[in-house]
Enzyme design. Structure first.
Site, PDB file in Angstrom:
ATOM      1  N   LYS A   1     -21.854  89.749 -21.823  1.00  0.00           N
ATOM      2  CA  LYS A   1     -22.637  89.813 -20.581  1.00  0.00           C
ATOM      3  C   LYS A   1     -23.216  91.215 -20.376  1.00  0.00           C
ATOM      4  CE  LYS A   1     -22.666  88.440 -15.731  1.00  0.00           C
ATOM      5  NZ  LYS A   1     -24.008  87.847 -15.865  1.00  0.00           N
TER       6      LYS A   1
ATOM      7  N   HIS B   1     -15.983  88.213 -16.972  1.00  0.00           N
ATOM      8  CA  HIS B   1     -16.906  87.509 -17.871  1.00  0.00           C
ATOM      9  C   HIS B   1     -16.707  87.952 -19.318  1.00  0.00           C
ATOM     10  CE1 HIS B   1     -19.102  86.473 -14.155  1.00  0.00           C
ATOM     11  NE2 HIS B   1     -19.589  85.464 -14.861  1.00  0.00           N
TER      12      HIS B   1
END
Ligand SMILES: NC(=O)C1=CN([C@@H]2O[C@H](COP(=O)(O)OP(=O)(O)OC[C@H]3O[C@@H](n4cnc5c(N)ncnc54)[C@H](OP(=O)(O)O)[C@@H]3O)[C@@H](O)[C@H]2O)C=CC1
Ligand SMILES: O=C(O)C1=N[C@H](C(=O)O)C[C@H](O)C1
Length: 253
Positions: A147, A143
């Site tokens: 995040k 990600h």
């Protein structure tokens, strides 16, 4: 017309959903809730959740786990169906989700995309054959650098889906840096990578003697999650109290 309250309206997902709903003749965002009113939305934004008493059919949440307890209490009090998309919830919060769903409709899903929800089913069949034959299972997720939680909610949901199909015999290993022993048969390894603007990648690896099978899902834009969340809100409007997930939305189509 489904009336939606957008919780976390200033964030990345809040903004994606605002854009999608603007073009949707069957949905409307009637209010937003966030920590500040940044003046970027066409609807009224409340910085104090309790002050938002606008009439609505469902609330969509993409915010922070720090907000989840108050949000569940708010939706329960207002009998407002909630599409809970925020990840990184604690065990206590997961129990609270179950409790709340006795009094109001709650749809919780770590990933709103059609692809991941289809993959969850495919993995159950794959695991029954491959894990039973002794293949090791590993999940790698990647990600963007913003995040906050790791591993991703999706990685955990994929592992849970596999584990459920295998009678919950497996445990999860997140970090092998302190281990000096070989992998055991009943573990699912889960690894997280963070960097740049990666929207979301999940790989599930079945590694056996002399052969490997990999399932991979790549999200190329946050719109795949946004579309699923709006569909979920439409599905949940008017539903009785209970726990729902994306498989209910997909099978109702
Ligand atoms: N289920 C799914 O399919 C998906 C889930 N997610 C999850 O959704 C969540 C949000 O993701 P994303 O939009 O990228 O994150 P962002 O950080 O971009 O947005 C979150 C928004 O919520 C706000 N916020 C933080 N705390 C509170 C609070 N206590 N009350 C109200 N608003 C608050 C933030 O404000 P501020 O910036 O000032 O902190 C921000 O505006 C994450 O948990 C992520 O993992 C993301 C994508 C898909
Ligand atoms: O924070 C994100 O961006 C995402 N979070 C979800 C998760 O934790 O699984 C879903 C998606 O992968 C994007």
């Amino acid at each position: 017309m489904v009336k939606i309250i957008m919780h976390g309206c200033n964030g990345h997902m809040g903004q994606v959903i605002s854009g999608l709903v603007e073009k949707d003749p069957d949905a409307e965002i009637v209010a937003g809730i966030d920590v500040a009113d940044q003046g970027k939305n066409s609807y009224p934004v409340y910085t104090n959740m309790e002050e938002c008493q606008v009439e609505a059919d469902a609330l969509i949440d993409f915010s922070s786990a720090k907000a989840t307890d108050a949000l569940l209490a708010y939706c329960e009090k207002r009998k407002l169906p909630i599409v809970l998309c925020t990840t990184g919830l604690s065990e206590e919060q997961l129990a609270k989700v179950e409790e709340t769903s006795k009094n109001v409709a709650v749809l919780k899903s770590a990933n709103m995309s059609l692809g991941i929800n289809t993959l969850m089913k495919l993995l159950q069949d794959a695991a029954k054959v491959l894990a039973t034959a002794g293949f090791d299972m590993e999940i790698v997720e990647k990600h963007h650098r913003l995040k906050l939680d790791a591993p991703s909610g999706t990685a955990l949901a994929l592992a849970d889906s596999i584990n459920e199909a295998m009678d919950n015999q497996y445990h999860y290993i997140y970090d092998r840096s302190q281990r000096r022993e070989m992998r055991d048969d009943k573990e699912i390894g889960i690894s997280a990578v963070r960097g740049g603007t990666i929207v979301g990648e999940h790989e599930v690896i079945f590694a056996g003697p002399d052969e490997v099978i990999e399932f991979k899902h790549t999200a190329y834009s946050k719109a795949v999650f946004g579309k699923g969340a709006v569909e979920a809100a439409k599905f949940l409007a008017g539903k009785p109290a209970g726990r729902y997930d994306m498989s209910d939305v997909i099978s109702a189509k």
